[in-house]
Scaffold this active site. Structure first.
Site, mmCIF file in Angstrom:
data_model
loop_
_atom_site.group_PDB
_atom_site.id
_atom_site.type_symbol
_atom_site.label_atom_id
_atom_site.label_comp_id
_atom_site.label_asym_id
_atom_site.label_seq_id
_atom_site.Cartn_x
_atom_site.Cartn_y
_atom_site.Cartn_z
ATOM 1 C CD GLU A 1 8.756 11.444 0.289
ATOM 2 O OE1 GLU A 1 7.702 11.917 0.260
ATOM 3 O OE2 GLU A 1 9.905 11.555 -0.240
ATOM 4 C CB CYS B 1 0.682 11.558 3.277
ATOM 5 S SG CYS B 1 0.882 11.660 1.476
HETATM 6 P P1 NAD Z 1 3.118 3.758 9.952
HETATM 7 O O1 NAD Z 1 4.408 4.685 10.212
HETATM 8 O O2 NAD Z 1 2.498 3.170 11.030
HETATM 9 O O3 NAD Z 1 3.647 2.529 9.045
HETATM 10 C C1 NAD Z 1 4.419 2.849 7.960
HETATM 11 C C2 NAD Z 1 5.170 1.550 7.574
HETATM 12 O O4 NAD Z 1 6.127 1.423 8.670
HETATM 13 C C3 NAD Z 1 4.372 0.090 7.457
HETATM 14 O O5 NAD Z 1 5.106 -0.651 6.478
HETATM 15 C C4 NAD Z 1 4.344 -0.366 8.848
HETATM 16 O O6 NAD Z 1 4.397 -1.879 8.835
HETATM 17 C C5 NAD Z 1 5.971 -0.009 9.534
HETATM 18 N N1 NAD Z 1 6.148 0.134 10.739
HETATM 19 C C6 NAD Z 1 5.193 0.479 11.894
HETATM 20 N N2 NAD Z 1 5.517 0.366 12.803
HETATM 21 C C7 NAD Z 1 7.090 0.049 12.823
HETATM 22 C C8 NAD Z 1 7.997 -0.006 13.651
HETATM 23 N N3 NAD Z 1 8.077 0.419 15.012
HETATM 24 N N4 NAD Z 1 9.424 -0.399 13.193
HETATM 25 C C9 NAD Z 1 9.654 -0.387 11.786
HETATM 26 N N5 NAD Z 1 8.493 -0.221 10.997
HETATM 27 C C10 NAD Z 1 7.187 -0.266 11.404
HETATM 28 O O7 NAD Z 1 2.203 4.877 9.131
HETATM 29 P P2 NAD Z 1 0.932 4.224 8.454
HETATM 30 O O8 NAD Z 1 -0.024 4.265 9.637
HETATM 31 O O9 NAD Z 1 1.025 2.977 7.533
HETATM 32 O O10 NAD Z 1 0.751 5.462 7.299
HETATM 33 C C11 NAD Z 1 0.132 6.572 7.907
HETATM 34 C C12 NAD Z 1 1.203 7.916 8.167
HETATM 35 O O11 NAD Z 1 2.094 7.910 6.752
HETATM 36 C C13 NAD Z 1 0.642 9.106 8.134
HETATM 37 O O12 NAD Z 1 1.159 9.852 9.253
HETATM 38 C C14 NAD Z 1 0.707 9.816 6.787
HETATM 39 O O13 NAD Z 1 0.729 11.128 6.600
HETATM 40 C C15 NAD Z 1 1.996 9.184 6.502
HETATM 41 N N6 NAD Z 1 2.248 9.096 5.041
HETATM 42 C C16 NAD Z 1 3.019 9.741 4.360
HETATM 43 C C17 NAD Z 1 3.185 9.761 2.824
HETATM 44 C C18 NAD Z 1 4.070 10.644 2.042
HETATM 45 O O14 NAD Z 1 4.130 10.279 0.951
HETATM 46 N N7 NAD Z 1 4.743 11.472 2.696
HETATM 47 C C19 NAD Z 1 2.352 8.839 2.073
HETATM 48 C C20 NAD Z 1 1.513 8.164 2.696
HETATM 49 C C21 NAD Z 1 1.376 8.064 4.251
#
Ligand code: NAD
Length: 456
Positions: free
Chosen positions: A210, A244
């Site tokens: 997602e 998002c």
């Molecule tokens: P992110 O991708 O930085 O983090 C998401 C999760 O991944 C967190 O739990 C984080 O700890 C983990 N993570 C971060 N780096 C990692 C790595 N190198 N290896 C493994 N895991 C890792 O995203 P964010 O900043 O928390 O959220 C923002 C993004 O999420 C935006 O792009 C937004 O559009 C998207 N988002 C999508 C939805 C949806 O339902 N489609 C909902 C909310 C947010």
């Protein structure tokens, strides 16, 4: 053995006992979850305020209420959904009965982001429970208070061999991804999504991703400007744009840009007053890094209104940028903050081409009274989901699957789709014993003639 491996092993063993299989067990667990969430509702509101400065109203409308609604929906439909479903059988397998059975996947890993930390953890967890799985939950490190509270809640009602939660940052994620799951449900950015998918591919573990991206808004000359401005401002500035499916940028017909800008300013002021930085209804930016990143997107662009920031409270005013060009920094990444760039177009086809030339977005919004324009945009642009004459609200209907396409994700969930996503559909053909048509067996002789009749 590291704690994650140990928990994962315990969950596997627990799943194999069959304890999670009965629908009655799953319903009891869903009720237990909902009851505890209701009991701790005040704490959830407090934690969301601490992490993101969300008002009580916003916390309930966009997080808590959605989780309750989802659990209620799952409780209502679980039994009928889990029943075996008969399908017709072709004559070639006479006299068979064909049906499908839904089975749990096993142990799932749920990784969630910080922007709707409660909802984006609890809704997938409810789906995993309804599907009869065990789950390991890893909320985001940035939404510290909510993540800690969710871990506490989960540990207070579930044994860790059934549902476990881990806090932590990068190392925790990396260590967790070393495990072998039956599914990984990841919500976050496309960049981290790629890391998760690459890791999962090593063991052919299915993933639901997602993700996010730049979600466009079309506003044509037939749009109801006042209502468009109000709904657009609401959808964009909700959670200070850290959504998002937030409208990321606007493609507006050149003819209506001026009244649109005026209406946007008026409606935004109505919601957040003329000094939005002191409005209790404007959430803050999650951390300093994101605050500086978003502030950097405002600098250098022309600000139609807004643009003020407060470093101490980490708040950024609802800001509209105009005119914006394709090459401006604000158009190079997902904004994820209260900044709305407006680009103008001369012809709708030009705007459609603009969207089609980019990654497929998670959401797309059209504000228009023209059925022709709406159909044209819907037919030509690929996107996860969206609204006509509104923004964001499509994800609040549990009867609609929610998910992205291409760069904005794969797979979907919510309501019935959660039940599909968190289970596997097994196909079964049950053959009759009283008859055994000899057509398929050698010697074949001239049987191919009959085959040609049957398989046309
Ligand atoms: P992110 O991708 O930085 O983090 C998401 C999760 O991944 C967190 O739990 C984080 O700890 C983990 N993570 C971060 N780096 C990692 C790595 N190198 N290896 C493994 N895991 C890792 O995203 P964010 O900043 O928390 O959220 C923002 C993004 O999420 C935006 O792009 C937004 O559009 C998207 N988002 C999508 C939805 C949806 O339902 N489609 C909902 C909310 C947010």
């Amino acid at each position: 053995m590291a704690i994650y491996e140990e928990t994962l092993e315990q969950q596997r063993r627990y799943f194999r006992t069959g304890a999670t299989l009965p629908v009655s067990f799953r319903k009891t667990m869903l009720r237990k979850l909902k009851d505890e969430l209701k009991r701790r509702e005040g704490d959830v509101i407090k934690a969301l305020h601490e992490d993101l400065g969300k008002s009580d109203f916003e916390a309930y409308a966009t997080e808590i209420g959605i989780v309750y609604g989802e659990i209620s929906y799952l409780l209502k439909h679980l039994s009928s959904f889990m029943r075996k479903k008969k399908v017709a059988s072709p004559i070639t397998i006479f006299k068979a009965t064909s049906y499908t059975i839904r089975e749990p996947l096993g142990t799932v890993l749920i990784m969630s982001p910080w922007n709707y930390p409660f909802q984006l953890t609890m809704v997938p967890l409810a789906g995993a429970i309804a599907g009869g799985n065990t789950a390991i939950v890893k909320p985001s490190r940035y939404s510290k208070a909510t993540s800690r509270l969710m871990k506490e809640i989960i540990e207070s009602i579930f044994p860790k061999e059934y549902v476990a939660a881990f806090e932590g940052g990068h190392e925790t994620n990396t260590a967790l991804l070393e495990g072998r799951y039956d599914m990984i449900f990841f919500t976050g950015s496309p960049n981290v999504g790629k890391i998760v998918a690459a890791k999962a591919a090593e063991t052919l573990t299915p993933t639901v991703l997602e993700l996010g991206g730049k979600s466009p808004v079309f506003i044509d000359e037939s749009a109801d400007i006042k209502l468009t401005a109000r709904r657009l401002a609401w959808g964009k500035f909700l959670n200070a744009g850290q959504t998002c499916v937030a409208p990321d940028y606007v493609l507006a017909d050149k003819k209506i840009v001026k009244p649109l800008l005026e209406a946007l300013e008026k409606e935004t002021r109505k919601m957040f007053s003329s000094s939005p930085l002191s409005s209790p209804d404007l959430p803050k930016i999650i951390n300093e890094r994101h605050f500086e990143r978003i502030r950097g997107l405002i600098g250098g662009s022309r600000t139609a209104f807004g643009g003020e920031c407060d470093k101490d409270t980490q708040k950024i005013e609802p800001t509209v940028l105009y005119p914006v060009r394709e090459e401006d920094p604000v158009m190079q990444e997902e904004i994820f903050g209260p900044v709305l760039p407006i680009l103008e177009y001369e012809s709708l086809d030009e705007a459609i081409d603009f969207v089609r030339g980019r990654e497929k977005p998670l959401a797309l919004y059209v504000f228009s009274r023209s059925r022709k324009n709406i159909s044209r945009i819907h037919a030509l642009c690929a996107f996860g989901g969206g609204c006509v004459n509104d923004a964001v609200i499509h994800l609040s209907n549990p009867r609609l699957p929610f998910g992205g396409v291409g760069n904005s994700g794969m797979g979907s969930y919510h309501g019935r789709m959660s039940l599909e996503t968190f289970t596997h559909q097994k196909s079964i053909v049950k053959e009759a014993l009283w008859i055994d048509l000899p057509v398929r067996y050698a010697p074949f002789g001239k049987k191919i003639r009959l085959l040609r009749l049957l398989m046309r």
